[in-house]
Design an enzyme around this catalytic site. Structure first.
Site, PDB file in Angstrom:
ATOM      1  N   ASN A   1     -19.596   2.952  10.303  1.00 52.02           N
ATOM      2  CA  ASN A   1     -19.303   1.549  10.001  1.00 52.02           C
ATOM      3  C   ASN A   1     -18.882   0.742  11.226  1.00 52.02           C
ATOM      4  OD1 ASN A   1     -19.901   2.058   7.347  1.00 52.02           O
ATOM      5  ND2 ASN A   1     -17.779   2.061   6.623  1.00 52.02           N
TER       6      ASN A   1
ATOM      7  N   TYR B   1       0.825  -1.208   0.000  1.00 52.66           N
ATOM      8  CA  TYR B   1       0.000   0.000   0.000  1.00 52.66           C
ATOM      9  C   TYR B   1       0.862   1.262   0.000  1.00 52.66           C
ATOM     10  CZ  TYR B   1      -3.743  -3.163   1.631  1.00 52.66           C
ATOM     11  OH  TYR B   1      -4.640  -4.189   1.789  1.00 52.66           O
TER      12      TYR B   1
ATOM     13  N   SER C   1     -12.492   3.430   4.415  1.00 54.72           N
ATOM     14  CA  SER C   1     -13.086   4.714   4.067  1.00 54.72           C
ATOM     15  C   SER C   1     -12.111   5.808   4.459  1.00 54.72           C
ATOM     16  CB  SER C   1     -14.424   4.924   4.794  1.00 54.72           C
ATOM     17  OG  SER C   1     -14.953   6.202   4.486  1.00 54.72           O
TER      18      SER C   1
END
EC number: 1.1.1.-
Length: 283
Positions: free
Chosen positions: A248, A58, A239
């Site tokens: 969430n 990432y 998110s």
């Protein structure tokens, strides 16, 4: 499952096959820029999340580490996952990669270190698994596991190394409910960790999902996350929006009925939004 302590007391935990624990809900930072990842993790920790999921591939481990350091939350209350990139696979190189991840994160250990992808080379991922066993032995990672491993991949590493992963993190949502692989995981006492639980957002306006959401006065995302939790999974959502991040996490005050679970289970058609691990050789 038991409740964890502190600000995140409402989040249940699951016990892994090595007796370590993980919260059943976490935040992921895949495809987020450094600034987005740092803001996302900061917002998540403030909202009460304690499981943070990143990866070498990432490119944002340092940003995640900065957010953790700035939070002021004791290290032993946060569960950090990172992953071995495919180009770093190998017995020795996997150990070096784990240490490099620690350095980028600014941590003394990670709670969970995973092989990110099988990568198409059985001997390489078996060697890598041997490296991860050493990573655990050396205290670099408290627990070790895999991502995107199929039934044959799991059988290969367990039969050759006699050491079972604690976690198998896989793409999992109602269009790809992974019933067969979840059963294989359970047979090894491997916890299934679900990524992509919202189907990269494509399930948020699915009529079956929105109808259930309306019935409970909940968001579609909360329904999708709740479905996965009720299947027994640890679930990782993603998110960059602080309000959605907080929303969430609010998935423990309601329960889907057996009929609603059956409806969502019935949506399974094998749709993948991420690469097929059986053929993917990227990182």
């Amino acid at each position: 499952m038991t409740a964890s302590h502190g600000q995140a007391a409402a989040i249940p935990t699951v016990t892994l096959n090595d007796d370590n624990t993980l919260p059943v809900v976490g935040i992921g930072v895949g495809e987020l820029s450094d600034s987005e990842a740092e803001r996302s993790v900061s917002a998540a920790l403030e909202a009460g999340y304690r499981l943070i999921d990143t990866a070498a591939a990432y490119g944002n481990e340092a940003a995640v580490g900065r957010a953790i350091a700035a939070s002021g939350i004791p290290r032993d209350e946060i569960y950090v996952t990172t992953k071995l990139a495919t180009p770093d696979q190998g017995f020795t190189s996997s150990q070096a990669a784990a240490r490099a991840s620690l350095e980028r994160l600014g941590l003394d250990y990670v709670d969970l270190y995973l092989i990110h992808w099988p990568g198409g080379d059985t001997s390489k991922y078996v060697d890598s698994w041997g490296g991860l066993m050493k990573v655990k032995e050396d205290g670099i990672a408290r627990s070790i596991g895999v991502c995107n491993f199929g039934a044959e991949d799991l059988e290969t590493i367990v039969s050759l190394t006699y050491f079972t992963p604690a976690v198998n993190q896989i793409e999992l949502h109602p269009l790809l409910n992974q019933a067969a692989l979840r059963e294989v995981n359970a047979g090894y006492n491997i916890v299934t960790e679900a990524y992509g639980p919202l189907g990269v957002g494509r399930l948020l306006d699915h009529p079956a999902v929105t109808a259930i959401a309306e019935a409970h006065g909940r968001t579609a995302a909360q329904v999708l996350l709740r479905w996965s939790i009720q299947l027994g999974n640890v679930v990782i959502s993603r998110s960059a929006n602080p309000e959605r991040i907080a929303s969430n996490l609010d998935v423990f005050g309601f329960e889907l009925t057996a009929d609603e679970m059956e409806t969502l289970n019935g949506l399974d058609d094998g749709t993948r939004f991420r690469p097929d691990p059986a053929t993917y050789t990227g990182s």
